[in-house]
Design a protein around this motif. Sequence first.
Motif, PDB file in Angstrom:
ATOM      1  N   UNK A 186      15.986  -3.878   0.243  1.00 20.52           N
ATOM      2  CA  UNK A 186      15.879  -2.493   1.082  1.00 20.52           C
ATOM      3  C   UNK A 186      15.711  -1.314  -0.058  1.00 20.52           C
ATOM      4  N   UNK A 187      16.297  -1.458  -1.180  1.00 17.98           N
ATOM      5  CA  UNK A 187      16.175  -0.339  -2.349  1.00 17.98           C
ATOM      6  C   UNK A 187      14.585  -0.419  -2.738  1.00 17.98           C
ATOM      7  N   UNK A 188      14.367  -1.786  -3.129  1.00 19.94           N
ATOM      8  CA  UNK A 188      12.777  -1.955  -3.493  1.00 19.94           C
ATOM      9  C   UNK A 188      11.880  -1.081  -2.713  1.00 19.94           C
ATOM     10  N   UNK A 189      12.292  -1.289  -1.303  1.00 19.67           N
ATOM     11  CA  UNK A 189      11.053  -0.617  -0.183  1.00 19.67           C
ATOM     12  C   UNK A 189      11.175   0.683  -0.521  1.00 19.67           C
ATOM     13  N   UNK A 190      12.419   1.282  -0.844  1.00 18.85           N
ATOM     14  CA  UNK A 190      12.379   2.629  -0.784  1.00 18.85           C
ATOM     15  C   UNK A 190      11.734   3.392  -2.343  1.00 18.85           C
ATOM     16  N   UNK A 191      11.517   2.430  -3.086  1.00 20.80           N
ATOM     17  CA  UNK A 191      11.087   2.953  -4.416  1.00 20.80           C
ATOM     18  C   UNK A 191       9.455   2.488  -4.442  1.00 20.80           C
ATOM     19  N   UNK A 192       8.925   1.983  -3.560  1.00 16.11           N
ATOM     20  CA  UNK A 192       7.518   1.905  -3.534  1.00 16.11           C
ATOM     21  C   UNK A 192       6.579   3.081  -3.206  1.00 16.11           C
ATOM     22  N   UNK A 193       5.243   3.267  -3.544  1.00 13.74           N
ATOM     23  CA  UNK A 193       4.571   4.431  -3.286  1.00 13.74           C
ATOM     24  C   UNK A 193       4.585   4.910  -1.929  1.00 13.74           C
ATOM     25  N   UNK A 194       4.929   3.814  -1.027  1.00 12.34           N
ATOM     26  CA  UNK A 194       4.809   4.080   0.526  1.00 12.34           C
ATOM     27  C   UNK A 194       5.876   4.627   1.043  1.00 12.34           C
ATOM     28  N   UNK A 195       6.763   4.834   0.452  1.00 14.17           N
ATOM     29  CA  UNK A 195       8.697   4.771   0.854  1.00 14.17           C
ATOM     30  C   UNK A 195       8.534   5.862   1.934  1.00 14.17           C
ATOM     31  N   UNK A 196       7.607   6.606   2.187  1.00 14.00           N
ATOM     32  CA  UNK A 196       7.759   7.713   3.139  1.00 14.00           C
ATOM     33  C   UNK A 196       7.139   7.297   4.418  1.00 14.00           C
ATOM     34  N   UNK A 197       6.434   6.239   4.656  1.00 11.83           N
ATOM     35  CA  UNK A 197       5.998   5.938   5.656  1.00 11.83           C
ATOM     36  C   UNK A 197       6.171   4.454   6.204  1.00 11.83           C
ATOM     37  N   UNK A 198       6.643   4.212   7.647  1.00 11.17           N
ATOM     38  CA  UNK A 198       6.848   3.159   8.069  1.00 11.17           C
ATOM     39  C   UNK A 198       5.707   1.879   7.929  1.00 11.17           C
ATOM     40  N   UNK A 199       6.134   0.754   7.759  1.00 16.00           N
ATOM     41  CA  UNK A 199       5.251  -0.293   7.736  1.00 16.00           C
ATOM     42  C   UNK A 199       4.303  -0.227   8.508  1.00 16.00           C
ATOM     43  N   UNK A 200       2.899  -0.883   8.053  1.00 17.76           N
ATOM     44  CA  UNK A 200       1.759  -0.713   9.068  1.00 17.76           C
ATOM     45  C   UNK A 200       2.007  -1.591  10.320  1.00 17.76           C
ATOM     46  N   UNK A 201       1.757  -1.291  11.382  1.00 16.16           N
ATOM     47  CA  UNK A 201       1.659  -2.185  12.600  1.00 16.16           C
ATOM     48  C   UNK A 201       0.381  -3.159  12.743  1.00 16.16           C
ATOM     49  N   UNK A 202      -0.694  -2.512  11.986  1.00 16.24           N
ATOM     50  CA  UNK A 202      -1.966  -3.420  12.135  1.00 16.24           C
ATOM     51  C   UNK A 202      -2.768  -2.910  11.037  1.00 16.24           C
ATOM     52  N   UNK A 203      -3.190  -4.128  10.392  1.00 17.96           N
ATOM     53  CA  UNK A 203      -3.804  -3.997   9.172  1.00 17.96           C
ATOM     54  C   UNK A 203      -5.340  -4.618   9.440  1.00 17.96           C
ATOM     55  N   UNK A 204      -6.446  -3.692   9.238  1.00 17.80           N
ATOM     56  CA  UNK A 204      -7.534  -4.355   9.608  1.00 17.80           C
ATOM     57  C   UNK A 204      -8.543  -4.365   8.308  1.00 17.80           C
ATOM     58  N   UNK A 205      -9.111  -5.629   7.969  1.00 17.42           N
ATOM     59  CA  UNK A 205     -10.100  -5.570   7.202  1.00 17.42           C
ATOM     60  C   UNK A 205     -11.691  -5.862   7.621  1.00 17.42           C
ATOM     61  N   UNK A 206     -12.763  -5.088   7.140  1.00 18.42           N
ATOM     62  CA  UNK A 206     -13.959  -5.530   7.645  1.00 18.42           C
ATOM     63  C   UNK A 206     -14.676  -6.328   6.750  1.00 18.42           C
ATOM     64  N   UNK A 207     -15.892  -6.418   6.870  1.00 14.03           N
ATOM     65  CA  UNK A 207     -16.931  -7.129   6.351  1.00 14.03           C
ATOM     66  C   UNK A 207     -16.934  -8.945   6.140  1.00 14.03           C
ATOM     67  N   UNK A 208     -15.912  -9.236   7.104  1.00 13.09           N
ATOM     68  CA  UNK A 208     -15.907 -10.840   7.232  1.00 13.09           C
ATOM     69  C   UNK A 208     -14.934 -11.439   6.106  1.00 13.09           C
ATOM     70  N   UNK A 209     -14.439 -10.876   5.002  1.00 10.85           N
ATOM     71  CA  UNK A 209     -13.747 -11.415   3.997  1.00 10.85           C
ATOM     72  C   UNK A 209     -12.316 -11.604   4.822  1.00 10.85           C
ATOM     73  N   UNK A 210     -11.550 -12.511   4.499  1.00  5.01           N
ATOM     74  CA  UNK A 210     -10.244 -12.866   4.998  1.00  5.01           C
ATOM     75  C   UNK A 210      -9.140 -12.916   4.143  1.00  5.01           C
TER      76      UNK A 210
END
Length: 335
Positions: A186-210
């Motif tokens: 939990x503390x590590x999560x708070x030290x990430x750059x993204x600590x001010x944001x909730x985790x993404x609900x949806x991640x999208x990648x384009x171009x066909x790479x998986x």
Amino acid sequence: MSWIKEGELNFLEKITANILKSGPMPKHVAFIMDGNRRFARKKNMDRQEGHMQGFNKLADTLRWCKHLNIPEVTVYAFSIENFKRAKDEVDGLMELAKQKFLRLLEEKENLEKHGVCIRVLGDLNMLPLDLQQTIAEAVVTTKTHDKCFLNVCFAYTSRYEITNAVREMAWGVEKGLIKSSDVSETLLSECLYSNNSPNPDLLIRTSGEVRLSDFLLWQTSHSCLVFQSVLWPEYSFWNLCEAIVQYQINHASIQKARELHREHQALQQEEADSACVAEHLQHHGNGKPADAQRRQEALLQYTSCREERIQDFLDALKHKRDSFFIDLCSEAVVA
């Protein structure tokens, strides 16, 4: 082109948006905006023009997200690995980024009107100083806005972010702000750059790479991942809708996985606290076992002290990070 494009959806898009919004909607969507260079080759244009078209598509996508009531978007703008590309391409991307952030600063009133907060996630020290200062001004200018959030991952990889979070915790221990026993998932999560944001609900990648290409590996462990074959500059409102439908189909299982993970984290923390308290009581009780009431009182006291330490550490970490941006802005003014 403006970062924040005005304009309504057309009739068919509005109907579709209303249908989608009747179901569970993602509150945070992340994009790996892949395919700019392939788009440039496909259209027989310069690579830099392909990257420009990619930025223009980001402005379109932010407008669609606004109409779909998606308040937070994170984009993979520049990976640390991209520094290995040809120097002329890297220099071109740095210059394009500078131009776009300068344009953003010209749109202060529009950003304030829509309440757009810009955050830049990554190691800015890797960037040219003038770009660092421009980015810092954009971040500081919009930091109080709270209606919608755009997180731009620049000079970023997830492994670097996690490594940096470990360094931040080590700094906290070294400064005496926290104890080594306070270190947790939990503390590590708070030290990430993204600590001010909730985790993404949806991640999208384009171009066909998986593959995720070292993007938000920690944050997307319980997110819906959608891989689409369309090149990023050709991305459409309908592509976004298709991804949201995939999220809605999988919404129940995602929420269940997140709840189980939260329960597991809470149990881990409870077990860690109990072990620390048991060790302390044994050390200070001449080896005699403590009764249940004493153990409970000691556990409550320990938990309260730990939470206070961690909050003081996180406040200090926030101050350090805020000062970095403020100092860059001050240097720009002096220059």
